[in-house]
Design a protein around this motif. Structure first.
Motif, short mmCIF file in Angstrom:
data_model
loop_
_atom_site.label_atom_id
_atom_site.label_comp_id
_atom_site.label_asym_id
_atom_site.label_seq_id
_atom_site.Cartn_x
_atom_site.Cartn_y
_atom_site.Cartn_z
N SER A 194 0.81 -1.22 0.00
CA SER A 194 0.00 0.00 0.00
C SER A 194 0.85 1.27 0.00
O SER A 194 0.52 2.24 -0.70
CB SER A 194 -0.92 0.02 1.23
N LEU A 195 1.92 1.28 0.77
CA LEU A 195 2.67 2.51 1.00
C LEU A 195 3.28 3.12 -0.26
O LEU A 195 3.25 4.36 -0.42
CB LEU A 195 3.77 2.25 2.05
N PRO A 196 3.85 2.33 -1.20
CA PRO A 196 4.40 2.97 -2.41
C PRO A 196 3.36 3.74 -3.20
O PRO A 196 3.65 4.82 -3.76
CB PRO A 196 4.94 1.78 -3.22
N PHE A 197 2.14 3.24 -3.26
CA PHE A 197 1.10 3.91 -4.03
C PHE A 197 0.57 5.15 -3.31
O PHE A 197 0.13 6.11 -3.95
CB PHE A 197 -0.03 2.93 -4.35
N LEU A 198 0.63 5.14 -1.98
CA LEU A 198 0.28 6.35 -1.23
C LEU A 198 1.33 7.42 -1.47
O LEU A 198 1.00 8.60 -1.69
CB LEU A 198 0.17 6.02 0.26
N LEU A 199 2.60 7.04 -1.42
CA LEU A 199 3.68 8.00 -1.68
C LEU A 199 3.58 8.54 -3.10
O LEU A 199 3.73 9.75 -3.33
CB LEU A 199 5.03 7.33 -1.46
N LYS A 208 -0.27 9.37 -11.77
CA LYS A 208 0.30 8.93 -10.50
C LYS A 208 0.51 7.41 -10.43
O LYS A 208 1.59 6.95 -10.06
CB LYS A 208 -0.60 9.38 -9.35
N THR A 209 -0.52 6.64 -10.80
CA THR A 209 -0.40 5.19 -10.70
C THR A 209 0.63 4.64 -11.66
O THR A 209 1.46 3.80 -11.30
CB THR A 209 -1.77 4.53 -10.97
N ALA A 210 0.61 5.13 -12.91
CA ALA A 210 1.56 4.65 -13.92
C ALA A 210 2.99 4.99 -13.51
O ALA A 210 3.90 4.15 -13.62
CB ALA A 210 1.24 5.27 -15.27
N LYS A 211 3.21 6.20 -13.02
CA LYS A 211 4.56 6.60 -12.61
C LYS A 211 5.02 5.82 -11.38
O LYS A 211 6.21 5.52 -11.25
CB LYS A 211 4.59 8.10 -12.35
N THR A 212 4.09 5.51 -10.49
CA THR A 212 4.46 4.71 -9.32
C THR A 212 4.88 3.31 -9.73
O THR A 212 5.88 2.78 -9.24
CB THR A 212 3.28 4.63 -8.34
N LEU A 213 4.12 2.70 -10.63
CA LEU A 213 4.46 1.36 -11.12
C LEU A 213 5.81 1.37 -11.84
O LEU A 213 6.64 0.46 -11.65
CB LEU A 213 3.37 0.85 -12.05
N LEU A 214 6.06 2.39 -12.65
CA LEU A 214 7.34 2.49 -13.35
C LEU A 214 8.49 2.69 -12.35
O LEU A 214 9.57 2.13 -12.53
CB LEU A 214 7.31 3.65 -14.34
N SER A 215 8.24 3.47 -11.31
CA SER A 215 9.27 3.68 -10.28
C SER A 215 9.58 2.38 -9.54
O SER A 215 10.75 2.07 -9.29
CB SER A 215 8.80 4.75 -9.28
N LEU A 273 7.57 5.33 4.70
CA LEU A 273 6.91 6.20 5.68
C LEU A 273 7.63 7.53 5.82
O LEU A 273 7.00 8.59 5.94
CB LEU A 273 6.84 5.49 7.04
N THR A 274 8.95 7.48 5.78
CA THR A 274 9.73 8.72 5.86
C THR A 274 9.46 9.61 4.65
O THR A 274 9.30 10.82 4.78
CB THR A 274 11.24 8.39 5.94
N GLY A 275 9.40 8.99 3.47
CA GLY A 275 9.09 9.75 2.26
C GLY A 275 7.72 10.39 2.32
O GLY A 275 7.54 11.55 1.94
N ILE A 276 6.72 9.64 2.81
CA ILE A 276 5.36 10.18 2.93
C ILE A 276 5.32 11.33 3.92
O ILE A 276 4.71 12.38 3.67
CB ILE A 276 4.39 9.06 3.36
N TRP A 277 6.01 11.16 5.04
CA TRP A 277 6.02 12.19 6.09
C TRP A 277 6.65 13.49 5.59
O TRP A 277 6.08 14.57 5.75
CB TRP A 277 6.76 11.68 7.31
N PHE A 278 7.80 13.38 4.95
CA PHE A 278 8.47 14.59 4.47
C PHE A 278 7.72 15.24 3.31
O PHE A 278 7.77 16.46 3.14
CB PHE A 278 9.91 14.27 4.07
N ARG A 279 7.01 14.43 2.53
CA ARG A 279 6.19 15.01 1.47
C ARG A 279 5.06 15.83 2.06
O ARG A 279 4.74 16.93 1.58
CB ARG A 279 5.63 13.91 0.57
#
Length: 285
Positions: A194-199, A208-215, A273-279
């Motif tokens: 779940s967390l990668p797609f939230l970030l 957003k979804t396509a770029k997350t999958l590519l990342s 989680l750190t990435g989500i928090w700082f975002r």
């Protein structure tokens, strides 16, 4: 009010408001997704059996369990964008930043809705539809929820006693078997999905979804290329040092596989989680 203050009363009010907003944005999609994935599977299976087998028979447990997993994965991927993708939009993002709640409270609410509420709601909805269908059409067999419970009981028995269908697992394999049959081992893996797609939902502005999958694909490829030589050398050493399968699974890695899995998943989840928090902390419009 400082952004890092956490007030439980204020958090409760904000969480309920966030949950209602998320339900309004994704609730209909959640219901539609469950109905469509189950309905298409059921109808196509009935048609296929009528044409080729000349018998009325619904989808079996294995197929319905697979569709349940697909449905759950779809919810995990789509929900963050529907609920929190608007944060990168100037108008809604500015409104969200002005809400009377601290960054920590918004962060906690976002996580609860994403990694707990959404998967739980999707599971209850799909399993409820499945159970009702099995009640009226007994050719489907037992509901998926019942089958999953029985599988967990079997795995628990194997992990605790080492016996299955009268056969006994070798004693040297028991530490490994008892760990991988423990359902709690996979909880952090569900969070890690779940967390990668939230970030991605709150980081990327478009697609957003396509770029997350590519990342994720890019990170996976990079990690594989970096770790492949080391893992190959290490794996060959383990295999060559073990004359029998029992000796292989007596190796320190296999005897502590739950620890290694938990540590690796924890590192990845903490990074996300750190990435989500700082975002959240650096979001500006």
């Amino acid at each position: 009010m400082k952004n890092d203050i956490f007030d439980f009363r204020r958090f409760g009010k904000y969480f309920l408001s966030d949950l209602r907003t998320c339900s309004a944005n994704f609730g209909l999609s959640l219901i539609t997704l469950s109905l469509i994935t189950f309905g298409i599977t059921y109808v196509l299976t009935i048609i296929n059996n009528l044409i080729f087998e000349e018998v009325w028979a619904g989808p079996n447990n294995g197929l319905r369990m697979f569709i349940y997993a697909v449905n759950l994965m779809a919810v995990v991927i789509l929900m963050p964008v529907k609920c929190y993708g608007g944060l990168t939009d100037k108008k809604y993002g500015s409104f969200w930043l002005s809400l009377p709640a601290s960054g920590m409270e918004k962060f906690a609410s976002m996580l609860i809705n994403t990694i707990i509420i959404a998967p739980l709601a999707a599971s209850m909805l799909f399993l409820g539809i499945d159970a009702l269908t099995c009640l009226f059409d007994q050719t489907c067999g037992a509901p998926v929820a019942v089958s999953m419970y029985k599988i967990s009981e079997i795995l628990g028995q194997i992990g605790s006693t080492g016996e299955f269908s009268g056969e006994r697992v070798p004693e040297s394999l028991m530490p490994f078997i008892s760990q991988i049959t423990n359902g709690w081992l996979y909880i952090d893996d569900l969070f890690g999905i779940s967390l990668p797609f939230l970030l991605g939902a709150i980081f990327f502005k478009k697609n957003k979804t396509a770029k997350t999958l590519l990342s994720l694909f890019g990170f996976g490829m990079a990690a594989s290329m970096i770790s492949a030589p080391l893992m190959q050398h290490w794996g060959l050493e383990i295999i060559e040092s073990a004359d029998q399968i029992e000796e292989l699974f007596s190796h320190g890695f296999f005897r502590n596989v739950a620890l290694w899995d938990t540590l690796s998943d924890t590192v990845v989840n903490l990074a996300l989680l750190t990435g989500i928090w700082f975002r959240i902390k650096t979001l500006k419009h």
